[in-house]
Design a protein around this motif. Structure first.
Motif, mmCIF file in Angstrom:
data_model
loop_
_atom_site.group_PDB
_atom_site.id
_atom_site.type_symbol
_atom_site.label_atom_id
_atom_site.label_comp_id
_atom_site.label_asym_id
_atom_site.label_seq_id
_atom_site.Cartn_x
_atom_site.Cartn_y
_atom_site.Cartn_z
ATOM 1 N N ASP A 56 0.827 -1.210 0.000
ATOM 2 C CA ASP A 56 0.000 0.000 0.000
ATOM 3 C C ASP A 56 0.862 1.261 0.000
ATOM 4 O OD1 ASP A 56 -2.245 -1.615 0.038
ATOM 5 O OD2 ASP A 56 -2.624 -1.324 2.185
ATOM 6 N N ARG B 154 1.868 3.180 7.343
ATOM 7 C CA ARG B 154 0.406 3.096 7.420
ATOM 8 C C ARG B 154 -0.197 4.500 7.512
ATOM 9 N NH1 ARG B 154 -1.138 -0.491 12.020
ATOM 10 N NH2 ARG B 154 -0.611 -2.148 10.584
ATOM 11 N N LYS B 155 0.438 5.366 8.286
ATOM 12 C CA LYS B 155 -0.019 6.750 8.427
ATOM 13 C C LYS B 155 0.050 7.477 7.086
ATOM 14 C CE LYS B 155 1.061 10.888 11.123
ATOM 15 N NZ LYS B 155 1.889 11.429 12.203
ATOM 16 N N HIS C 33 -4.559 8.745 0.922
ATOM 17 C CA HIS C 33 -5.895 8.353 0.465
ATOM 18 C C HIS C 33 -6.943 9.389 0.849
ATOM 19 C CE1 HIS C 33 -4.814 3.793 0.099
ATOM 20 N NE2 HIS C 33 -4.285 4.531 -0.846
ATOM 21 N N ARG C 34 -6.908 9.864 2.083
ATOM 22 C CA ARG C 34 -7.901 10.859 2.523
ATOM 23 C C ARG C 34 -7.744 12.176 1.774
ATOM 24 N NH1 ARG C 34 -6.105 9.140 7.290
ATOM 25 N NH2 ARG C 34 -4.978 11.090 7.670
ATOM 26 N N VAL D 224 -0.078 6.159 4.047
ATOM 27 C CA VAL D 224 -1.122 5.624 3.169
ATOM 28 C C VAL D 224 -2.469 6.250 3.511
ATOM 29 C CG1 VAL D 224 -2.416 3.530 2.559
ATOM 30 C CG2 VAL D 224 0.090 3.460 2.704
ATOM 31 N N GLY D 225 -2.795 6.324 4.783
ATOM 32 C CA GLY D 225 -4.057 6.916 5.210
ATOM 33 C C GLY D 225 -4.168 8.376 4.810
ATOM 34 N N TYR D 226 -3.090 9.133 5.038
ATOM 35 C CA TYR D 226 -3.105 10.551 4.691
ATOM 36 C C TYR D 226 -3.300 10.736 3.185
ATOM 37 C CZ TYR D 226 -1.927 15.379 3.991
ATOM 38 O OH TYR D 226 -1.985 16.694 3.612
#
Length: 112
Positions: A12, A75-76, A82-83, A78-80
């Motif tokens: 990811d 992981r952080k 995507h958002r 990827v989240g940022y």
């Protein structure tokens, strides 16, 4: 964290971060990069800019040498990405927008 979870996070991360370490380093050296993002009280560097430097380090680290903290940061990221990417950029000048610049600090150029 088991190996399957690490592999998924790594995959990811590689999908989200579409800038090479060299491209990201060059970007982080610009005024535009330093001019965007949120800065924590008492600090002088924006969270995204600091993250970009960590992304460069992670990208240059052998997969077998990555730590649990590295995977948590991946992981952080990827989240940022995507958002923030879902929010979309401005219609009039996406190329020179704070939206794009912020994403680039996190290793993702939405125009690629």
């Amino acid at each position: 964290m088991d190996d399957a979870e690490k592999q998924a996070i790594h995959r990811d991360f590689e999908d989200a971060v579409n800038m090479t370490p060299e491209q990201l380093e060059d970007w982080l050296a610009t005024e535009e990069s330093r001019g965007v993002g949120w800065t924590r009280e008492g600090e002088s560097e924006a969270v995204g800019h600091k993250s970009g430097r960590r992304i460069v380090d992670i990208a240059r680290t052998r997969k077998t040498d990555l730590t649990e903290d590295d995977y948590a940061h991946m992981r952080k990221v990827v989240g940022y990405v995507h958002r923030h990417a879902k929010q979309g950029g401005p219609r009039n000048d996406e190329e020179h927008s704070r939206w794009r610049y912020s994403l680039m600090n996190w290793g993702h150029d939405p125009l690629k």
